[in-house]
Design an enzyme around this catalytic site. Structure first.
Site, PDB file in Angstrom:
ATOM      1  N   ASN A  36      64.576 -60.869   8.585  1.00 50.65           N
ATOM      2  CA  ASN A  36      65.968 -59.454   8.620  1.00 50.65           C
ATOM      3  C   ASN A  36      66.461 -60.040   6.972  1.00 50.65           C
ATOM      4  O   ASN A  36      66.999 -58.878   7.419  1.00 50.65           O
ATOM      5  CB  ASN A  36      66.420 -59.531   9.283  1.00 50.65           C
ATOM      6  CG  ASN A  36      65.817 -58.859  11.228  1.00 50.65           C
ATOM      7  OD1 ASN A  36      64.803 -58.017  10.956  1.00 50.65           O
ATOM      8  ND2 ASN A  36      66.129 -59.675  12.211  1.00 50.65           N
TER       9      ASN A  36
ATOM     10  N   ASN B 291      67.803 -70.419   5.084  1.00 53.15           N
ATOM     11  CA  ASN B 291      67.794 -69.432   5.772  1.00 53.15           C
ATOM     12  C   ASN B 291      66.912 -69.276   7.118  1.00 53.15           C
ATOM     13  O   ASN B 291      66.689 -68.492   6.415  1.00 53.15           O
ATOM     14  CB  ASN B 291      69.104 -69.018   5.215  1.00 53.15           C
ATOM     15  CG  ASN B 291      69.694 -67.786   6.089  1.00 53.15           C
ATOM     16  OD1 ASN B 291      69.963 -67.975   7.775  1.00 53.15           O
ATOM     17  ND2 ASN B 291      70.657 -67.083   5.592  1.00 53.15           N
TER      18      ASN B 291
ATOM     19  N   ARG C 274      80.932 -66.871  15.637  1.00 49.26           N
ATOM     20  CA  ARG C 274      80.565 -65.910  16.132  1.00 49.26           C
ATOM     21  C   ARG C 274      79.482 -65.776  17.401  1.00 49.26           C
ATOM     22  O   ARG C 274      80.628 -66.638  18.069  1.00 49.26           O
ATOM     23  CB  ARG C 274      79.062 -64.631  15.386  1.00 49.26           C
ATOM     24  CG  ARG C 274      79.396 -64.788  13.740  1.00 49.26           C
ATOM     25  CD  ARG C 274      78.483 -64.997  12.714  1.00 49.26           C
ATOM     26  NE  ARG C 274      77.875 -63.718  13.560  1.00 49.26           N
ATOM     27  CZ  ARG C 274      76.419 -62.948  13.012  1.00 49.26           C
ATOM     28  NH1 ARG C 274      76.061 -63.659  12.823  1.00 49.26           N
ATOM     29  NH2 ARG C 274      75.841 -61.446  13.305  1.00 49.26           N
TER      30      ARG C 274
END
Ligand code: DQA
Length: 146
Positions: free
Chosen positions: A10, A73, A106
């Site tokens: 993504n 990442n 988060r």
């Protein structure tokens, strides 16, 4: 010195994807800023993005032939992929894990990283600058260990 830059699932949508969290930076912006930094440091980079776990694992395996370290990442695979962690562990190259967002402030499912225990370190929460800080850290770590 050469480093592999790996972007997980993504991240090809950065710029359009949840801008309130990830900002307006695109993957091309990130890669361009890394190329500039690499020129300053005097190192080479290879880039790969995939939405597929297996392709990321193959890229990790391939890195060992030509790279001195991996900046990754892993995106959502950070929190789920024992296979990516095992691949990183298997090749044995120094790894720096980066995230645009601060995964620790988060949702709780993002607080766990499968990759962190096999990484030299983790940098998160600085948007695109996480990658630049990560490359500087990885470069210095490898230089000091040569
Ligand atoms: C991310 C954080 C992950 O939790 C998320 O799944 C991503 C992006 C980041 O860069 O902030 O896709 O890795």
């Amino acid at each position: 010195m050469k480093f592999m830059i790996l972007h997980g699932p993504n991240l090809n949508l950065l710029g359009k994807r949840e801008p309130a969290i990830y900002g307006s930076i695109t993957i091309d912006d990130i890669n361009s800023s890394l190329v500039e930094l690499a020129a300053e440091l005097g190192c080479e980079l290879a880039f790969f993005q995939s939405n597929s776990e297996g392709e990321l694992i193959n890229a990790i395996h391939g890195s060992v032939l030509e790279c001195h370290g991996i900046l990754i990442n892993p995106a959502a695979y950070t929190h789920t992929s024992i296979a990516i962690r095992d691949a990183l562990s298997a090749v044995g190259l120094p790894v720096v894990e980066v995230h645009l967002s601060n995964i620790h402030r988060r949702e709780t499912f993002r607080h766990i990283s499968m990759v962190a225990p096999v990484a030299v370190g983790q940098i998160c929460g600085f948007g695109g600058d996480s990658y630049l800080l990560g490359l500087r850290a990885l470069y210095k770590y490898v230089k000091n260990s040569l």
